[in-house]
Scaffold this motif. Structure first.
Motif, short mmCIF file in Angstrom:
data_model
loop_
_atom_site.label_atom_id
_atom_site.label_comp_id
_atom_site.label_asym_id
_atom_site.label_seq_id
_atom_site.Cartn_x
_atom_site.Cartn_y
_atom_site.Cartn_z
N THR A 246 5.19 -5.73 14.52
CA THR A 246 4.70 -7.10 14.51
C THR A 246 5.52 -8.02 15.41
O THR A 246 4.97 -8.81 16.18
N GLU A 279 3.14 -12.12 9.55
CA GLU A 279 2.46 -10.88 9.17
C GLU A 279 3.33 -10.16 8.15
O GLU A 279 4.13 -9.30 8.51
N GLN A 283 1.54 -6.64 2.48
CA GLN A 283 0.72 -7.82 2.26
C GLN A 283 0.73 -8.30 0.81
O GLN A 283 0.48 -9.47 0.54
N ARG A 385 1.45 -3.86 7.16
CA ARG A 385 0.64 -4.63 8.12
C ARG A 385 1.23 -4.42 9.51
O ARG A 385 2.24 -5.04 9.87
#
Length: 394
Positions: A246, A279, A283, A385
């Motif tokens: 990310t 991000e 999650q 993620r």
């Protein structure tokens, strides 16, 4: 909408849930979605009312042939992630010791050498698929080192851990389920044998063995050790892989952010926190309501399931200005992406340090780094993620 589409882009659903009164029931999650920062923090602060049992409920139930492959392997026991109270404390203590700042700091020379070695392996190519060449191998190598695994066993152990995730969260044909289950069973036997040799070792596995078992472990204690070793191996790998993917993706997607970081490397800690907010690597997790209660104006019955969304909390307009923008210069506000309270991530410091070392290396060695492709697909999972692939040039 199907579940995979929801997982690949949950943010519009999060935004709608934050804007709606009370809680929203998400069919894709089969749970009440806890989407606002304040509500997420409240749930995480009340473990007696919101139990962690079933925190990682599988999306897929393996078939009988796959379950038969697992039946003879050790490791059918609760883990730190899905227990409460004294059981949770018992599983967490050795992880807190084994992942303490002192232990992690002692491992940093190893992390730096592994990072440099991975970068050197592809630097001359001037093109790389980042996730497979670096973001996955580095955390795998590091968690294997901390567990004290034979380096020769780490790649297949990590692969088997990924197969365990696939078995429970990805629809597979029956024959593939059986193959995956066979690999997971082999991993559990490997971890059991490793644990049997680790009682006196100054490793994370040694901490688990000494905390969870007597001198001659019972079958139940062996199951606990294997289950929690497998859990920390998978969690220690996937979460950091996601964050490494990310932070590089988002820094390069807006070239101004990457150039700012190269000009001001002192912003690396801010880049790590902004990536985690923007991000959340994980999650969210489920929680089970233990008594009738009200949350955010919604009445919840005993036994109801809520999904506590760290990812949504990080985009809450009530807490962050321009929450859908990645901004290195954002005024620091504490995020919840590593959890909060009793179940806060014990490996957060280790993950942050690996990302710090990675960004320092890239800024120094590859300042001309850029995205080769902008069509980046996110993995269809809420457990980590991350980009499925991330092609880079320099």
């Amino acid at each position: 909408m199907d579940r995979a589409a929801f997982y690949r882009d949950p943010y519009p659903h999060y935004a709608a849930a934050r804007a709606a009164p009370g809680l929203t029931f998400a069919e894709e999650l089969d749970a009440w979605l806890v989407a606002r920062y304040a509500d997420v923090r409240e749930v995480l602060s009340r473990p007696d009312d919101f139990s962690s049992q079933g925190a990682l409920r599988p999306d897929v139930l393996p078939g009988p042939r796959a379950l038969a492959e697992l039946a003879g392997a050790p490791g059918n026991a609760p883990i730190v992630l899905s227990t409460d109270g004294q059981a949770h404390q018992r599983y967490r203590r050795p992880l807190t010791r084994g992942l303490s700042p002192a232990k992690v700091s002692a491992a940093l020379p190893f992390v730096e050498a592994a990072s440099s070695g991975l970068l050197a392996s592809f630097a001359r190519a001037r093109r790389v698929e980042w996730m497979s060449a670096y973001a996955r191998p580095l955390p795998a190598t590091v968690i294997g080192h901390l567990l004290g695994l034979d380096p020769a066993n780490v790649p297949r152990a990590i692969l088997a851990g990924q197969r365990a995730e696939e078995l429970l969260f990805t629809p597979l044909p029956e024959d593939e389920q059986v193959v995956a289950a066979r690999e997971v069973a082999a991993l559990r036997h490997l971890l059991a044998a490793h644990a049997a040799r680790s009682r006196t070792a100054d490793t994370l596995t040694g901490e688990l063995v000494r905390a969870l078992a007597s001198d001659e472990p019972t079958a139940g204690q062996r199951d606990e050790i294997v289950a929690n070793t497998q859990n920390i191996m998978l969690a220690g790998h996937l979460t950091t892989t996601a964050l490494i993917g990310t932070v590089v993706h988002r820094l390069l997607r807006d070239r101004r952010q990457w150039e700012l970081l190269c000009a001001r490397p002192e912003l690396i800690p801010a880049a790590i926190e902004e990536a985690a907010r923007f991000e959340a690597p994980v999650q969210g997790f489920r929680r089970r309501v233990t008594r009738p209660l009200e949350l955010a104006g919604t009445e919840l019955a005993e036994g109801a399931t809520v999904f506590v969304s760290f990812g949504s909390a990080g985009r809450d307009e009530a807490v962050y200005e321009r929450p859908d923008e990645f901004d290195l210069l954002r005024k620091p506000v504490r995020h919840l992406s590593f959890g909060h309270g009793a179940h806060g991530c014990p490996g957060a410091f280790l993950g942050r340090e690996q990302v710090r070392i990675t960004l320092e290396l890239l800024v120094r060695e590859l300042p001309g780094l850029r995205l080769a492709r902008h069509d980046v697909a996110m993995a269809a999972t809420l457990i980590h993620r991350a980009p499925e692939e991330l092609f880079l040039l320099w």
